[in-house]
Enzyme design. Structure first.
Site: not given
Length: 247
Positions: A115, A119, A208
Site C-alpha cells: 500500500e 491521507e 471514512w
C-alpha cells in the site's frame, strides 16, 4: 509446517501479482465512473457536475461520544479502479473537508497488502500525510506507520494535486508538481529483507470516519462531533490520472 499443496498455492498467489503488468495511461475528469467501481452504496458518491463527490454520511440515530470515540461510525465512499498496473505515477486533484475525525484517502493498494498512501486529515488542514507499507514475505505482516510522514500544505480544503510516483527503486510523493518526499527502496531494508511494494496495484479513493478505535480517533483529531457537523460530509475529486513508468 504447511502441506506442500498449500505452500505452493500461497507462493504462486503471491508471485502471480509481482510487477509484470502492462500499463495503459489513464485520465478521468469523472463525466462518468469509467475506470472505477464503487465498493460502497450508490448514495455514497456522485459524478454530477463532472466531478466525483465522495460522501461520508452521519449514522442513523443519536451518536454517543465517550472517552474520545463515537459509538457509531458514519458510512463513507470507497471506489477502486477497475484495472491494475505496474510502476507509474498516479495524480489526484482533490479538495477535502476540514472536519476533525474525517479522513480523505487516495491510495495504491493490492491484495498482497502492499500500500502507498496519501491521507488528508480534516482535523489537520495545513498538513497531508504519506505512508507506505508492504510485507517482506507472504507470511509476514506489514510494518504499519514505519514509513509515514507529515507534509505541509496551505489548506486541504483548497484544490490541490497530490501524486505518487512509484518505480522499482523509489517512491516520490508530490504536491502541485513539486516533489516533497522521496523514499528509496534501500531505506526499507530490515533484517536482510525489503518491505517495499513489488506487486501490481490498483487505485482506491475514499472518505471514512476515524471515530471508532481510540488510537485511530486520536490520530484523526477526532472523533467527529455530529452535533455541529453536516449530515453529509463531502470530498471532491476533480481528476485522476495514471502515467505509466518504467522499472
Amino acid at each position: 509446517m504447511l502441506p506442500l499443496h498449500s505452500f505452493l498455492c500461497c507462493t504462486l498467489t503471491f508471485l502471480a501479482t509481482l510487477v509484470h503488468a502492462s500499463c495503459q495511461s489513464f485520465t478521468t475528469t469523472f463525466s462518468s465512473l469509467d475506470g472505477f467501481t464503487p465498493l460502497s452504496p450508490p448514495n455514497s458518491y456522485s459524478t454530477t457536475g463532472r466531478v466525483l463527490e465522495l460522501y461520508l454520511r452521519k449514522p442513523d440515530g443519536p451518536v454517543k461520544m465517550t472517552d474520545g470515540t463515537n459509538d457509531k461510525l458514519g458510512q463513507g465512499a470507497t471506489l477502486n479502479s477497475t484495472f491494475v498496473f505496474g510502476y507509474g505515477k498516479v495524480s489526484f486533484e482533490v479538495s477535502a473537508p476540514t472536519i476533525a475525525g474525517v479522513i480523505t484517502a487516495f491510495i495504491m493498494i493490492n491484495s498482497s497488502q502492499d500500500e502507498i498512501d496519501v491521507e488528508l486529515l480534516g482535523g489537520d488542514p495545513s498538513h497531508w500525510q504519506t505512508n507506505m507499507f508492504a510485507p517482506p514475505s507472504p507470511d509476514a505482516a506489514p510494518e504499519y506507520g514505519t514509513f509515514s510522514s507529515i507534509e505541509n500544505v496551505n489548506n486541504i480544503e483548497e484544490t490541490h494535486t497530490y501524486a505518487i510516483d512509484w518505480n522499482s527503486v523509489r517512491i516520490e510523493w508530490s504536491l502541485d508538481g513539486r516533489v516533497v518526499r522521496t523514499l528509496m527502496k534501500e531505506q526499507t531494508r530490515r533484517n536482510g529483507k525489503y518491505t517495499y511494494p513489488t506487486h501490481e496495484m490498483r487505485m482506491q479513493l475514499g472518505i471514512w470516519d476515524g471515530s471508532g478505535a481510540k488510537g485511530t480517533a486520536a490520530w484523526a483529531k477526532g472523533p467527529i462531533d455530529w452535533r455541529d457537523t453536516p449530515e453529509k460530509i463531502i470530498a471532491v475529486v476533480r481528476s485522476v490520472s495514471l502515467e505509466c513508468g518504467g522499472a
